[in-house]
Write an enzyme that holds these catalytic residues in place. Structure first.
Site, mmCIF file in Angstrom:
data_model
loop_
_atom_site.group_PDB
_atom_site.id
_atom_site.type_symbol
_atom_site.label_atom_id
_atom_site.label_comp_id
_atom_site.label_asym_id
_atom_site.label_seq_id
_atom_site.Cartn_x
_atom_site.Cartn_y
_atom_site.Cartn_z
ATOM 1 N N TYR A 147 0.839 -1.211 0.000
ATOM 2 C CA TYR A 147 0.000 0.000 0.000
ATOM 3 C C TYR A 147 0.872 1.258 0.000
ATOM 4 O O TYR A 147 0.642 2.207 0.748
ATOM 5 C CB TYR A 147 -0.931 0.029 1.216
ATOM 6 C CG TYR A 147 -1.913 -1.112 1.329
ATOM 7 C CD1 TYR A 147 -2.280 -1.892 0.231
ATOM 8 C CD2 TYR A 147 -2.514 -1.416 2.557
ATOM 9 C CE1 TYR A 147 -3.179 -2.939 0.364
ATOM 10 C CE2 TYR A 147 -3.427 -2.457 2.686
ATOM 11 C CZ TYR A 147 -3.746 -3.212 1.589
ATOM 12 O OH TYR A 147 -4.658 -4.247 1.718
ATOM 13 N N HIS B 121 -0.799 -12.174 1.696
ATOM 14 C CA HIS B 121 -1.738 -11.287 0.987
ATOM 15 C C HIS B 121 -2.521 -12.040 -0.097
ATOM 16 O O HIS B 121 -3.729 -11.829 -0.265
ATOM 17 C CB HIS B 121 -0.951 -10.120 0.377
ATOM 18 C CG HIS B 121 -1.746 -8.865 0.232
ATOM 19 N ND1 HIS B 121 -1.201 -7.622 0.303
ATOM 20 C CD2 HIS B 121 -3.068 -8.652 0.011
ATOM 21 C CE1 HIS B 121 -2.131 -6.700 0.132
ATOM 22 N NE2 HIS B 121 -3.279 -7.308 -0.041
ATOM 23 N N PRO C 289 -15.599 -3.511 3.465
ATOM 24 C CA PRO C 289 -16.924 -3.799 4.016
ATOM 25 C C PRO C 289 -17.979 -2.787 3.601
ATOM 26 O O PRO C 289 -19.173 -3.057 3.707
ATOM 27 C CB PRO C 289 -16.693 -3.723 5.534
ATOM 28 C CG PRO C 289 -15.533 -2.791 5.694
ATOM 29 C CD PRO C 289 -14.645 -3.062 4.512
ATOM 30 N N LEU C 290 -17.511 -1.625 3.096
ATOM 31 C CA LEU C 290 -18.452 -0.628 2.575
ATOM 32 C C LEU C 290 -18.445 -0.639 1.050
ATOM 33 O O LEU C 290 -18.774 0.363 0.398
ATOM 34 C CB LEU C 290 -18.099 0.766 3.104
ATOM 35 C CG LEU C 290 -18.214 0.901 4.626
ATOM 36 C CD1 LEU C 290 -17.703 2.255 5.106
ATOM 37 C CD2 LEU C 290 -19.663 0.692 5.079
ATOM 38 N N ARG D 96 -16.051 -0.549 -1.051
ATOM 39 C CA ARG D 96 -15.134 0.487 -1.577
ATOM 40 C C ARG D 96 -15.861 1.832 -1.727
ATOM 41 O O ARG D 96 -15.634 2.577 -2.670
ATOM 42 C CB ARG D 96 -14.512 0.066 -2.914
ATOM 43 C CG ARG D 96 -13.694 -1.212 -2.832
ATOM 44 C CD ARG D 96 -13.034 -1.549 -4.151
ATOM 45 N NE ARG D 96 -12.474 -2.892 -4.178
ATOM 46 C CZ ARG D 96 -11.236 -3.219 -3.823
ATOM 47 N NH1 ARG D 96 -10.416 -2.284 -3.411
ATOM 48 N NH2 ARG D 96 -10.822 -4.468 -3.882
ATOM 49 N N PHE E 129 -19.181 2.174 -2.111
ATOM 50 C CA PHE E 129 -20.499 2.070 -2.753
ATOM 51 C C PHE E 129 -21.629 2.048 -1.725
ATOM 52 O O PHE E 129 -22.687 2.678 -1.908
ATOM 53 C CB PHE E 129 -20.551 0.812 -3.628
ATOM 54 C CG PHE E 129 -21.918 0.553 -4.197
ATOM 55 C CD1 PHE E 129 -22.408 1.352 -5.214
ATOM 56 C CD2 PHE E 129 -22.719 -0.451 -3.681
ATOM 57 C CE1 PHE E 129 -23.696 1.147 -5.708
ATOM 58 C CE2 PHE E 129 -24.001 -0.655 -4.178
ATOM 59 C CZ PHE E 129 -24.481 0.143 -5.195
ATOM 60 N N GLY F 47 -24.099 5.475 -0.107
ATOM 61 C CA GLY F 47 -25.109 6.380 -0.669
ATOM 62 C C GLY F 47 -24.482 7.567 -1.390
ATOM 63 O O GLY F 47 -25.194 8.393 -1.960
#
Ligand SMILES: NC(=O)c1ccc[n+]([C@@H]2O[C@H](COP(=O)([O-])OP(=O)(O)OC[C@H]3O[C@@H](n4cnc5c(N)ncnc54)[C@H](OP(=O)(O)O)[C@@H]3O)[C@@H](O)[C@H]2O)c1
Length: 329
Positions: free
Chosen positions: A52, A118, A198-199, A201, A203, A206
């Site tokens: 990263y 990974h 978990p979101l 990325r 999306f 909202g």
């Protein structure tokens, strides 16, 4: 609680987006403040990786004053490619050792709490990988072992060599494949699960519509499920979730995280954000309690929209390709 007795906060923090994947990096001082804010709000699991970019250096600096109070998870096994070249798997024992030495230096620490492979390396038997990590544990450089995006046989074989504390793979309201076979296996073996992205990325917040344009350097600009064609269908899911969230006095991200937490007691999502106030919002998901009616309403909403588009760009199907190749060994 993850597996192997590894205790962490109900919601962790994914540090990747501060330096990687979503366009320009967050300015250094701001990024340090965001990570420290997560710690101050009670988050104890911090997720980073060698690939990263400067993320480990950032995480090491931010957490140095509280090192003994936090769990740092990092990952080995992918090469840092030169510009224009593809990432490759590399879990040869000497590569794992070199990666860990570099992580220890960047993270300003003498031990890594949770060390993940990974991606599965199809050229190195997982027993050899587990054996190398076992040696690193004996040397005090690593505390716990995990795998990211492994196949089921790989999990069984690795766990037989060295108990796994956690599997980290994608899981969210719009990527539910882990429910088919992975979650039952983790339940059987007593391994924790850390859902990444978990979101979705970003999306499942909202804030993304079919008209959203992603800047160059933002991985979502090449991910099929974020194409404007796919989003025309996919946003219908968020519209349904918005209605449910509002009726419960929650935001969509809180609903999405609370849903994950509700699946199993050993699931610890690691949402990422570049904004401190969103950490406050996201961790409140751990206080949400669903009734059976809520669960049914959510299940109906998830069943009502067939999500369009793959979760990885074409030609970058390493998650699946790596799993299948490794399973054949
Ligand atoms: N093992 C692996 O292969 C792998 C792969 C991918 C990710 N990961 C790990 O998983 C972590 C989380 O995944 P991720 O960061 O890619 O995706 P994510 O957590 O699903 O979503 C992050 C996105 O959601 C937005 N966001 C977060 N909270 C929000 C809120 N309350 N309201 C509105 N927007 C919100 C963030 O935007 P803002 O910054 O604008 O808030 C960011 O763009 C990563 O940081 C990384 O540590 C691991």
């Amino acid at each position: 609680m993850l597996g192997a007795g590894l205790e962490v906060s109900a919601v962790g923090f994914g540090c990747m987006g501060l330096t990687h994947s979503y366009g320009a990096s967050t300015p250094h001082d701001d990024a340090i403040k965001v990570i420290r804010h997560a710690y101050e709000r009670g988050v104890t699991l911090f997720d980073t990786a060698v690939v990263y970019e400067d993320n480990e250096v950032l995480v090491g600096e931010a957490l140095a004053p509280f090192r003994s109070e936090v769990v740092i998870a990092t990952k080995f096994g992918l090469t840092q490619p030169a510009a224009g070249e593809p990432q490759m798997e590399d879990s040869r024992p000497e590569a794992i050792r070199a990666s860990v030495e570099s992580s220890l230096k960047f993270l300003r620490t003498d031990y890594i709490d949770l060390l993940y492979q990974h991606r599965v390396d199809p050229n190195v038997p997982i027993e050899d990988v587990a054996g190398t990590v076992k040696d690193l544990i004996a040397e005090g450089k690593v505390k716990h072992f995990g795998l990211s995006e492994p196949g089921l046989n790989t999990i069984r074989r690795a766990h037989a060599e060295l108990p796994l504390a956690a599997i980290e793979s994608e899981y969210s309201m719009w990527w539910r494949e882990p429910e088919e076979q992975l979650l039952p296996l983790l339940d059987e073996l007593g391994i924790g699960f850390v859902p990444f992205a978990p979101l979705g990325r970003g999306f499942l917040t909202g804030n993304i519509t079919a008209d959203t344009k992603f800047e160059a350097g933002d991985v979502r600009s090449i991910v099929p499920r974020f194409s404007s064609d796919a989003l025309k269908t996919n946003v219908k899911l968020v519209d349904l979730l918005k209605t449910i969230a509002e009726s419960k006095g929650l935001s969509v991200p809180q609903l999405a995280l609370a849903w994950l937490l509700d699946q199993k007691p050993w699931i610890v999502p690691i949402p990422g954000t570049t904004k401190a106030h969103r950490i406050n919002e996201n961790i409140l998901a751990s206080e949400v309690e669903f009734t059976d009616d809520d669960r049914q309403q959510l299940a109906d909403a998830l069943a009502a929209v067939e999500v369009q588009g793959h979760r990885y760009p074409p030609g970058s199907l390493r998650a699946r390709a790596g799993r299948e190749a490794a399973e054949k060994k």
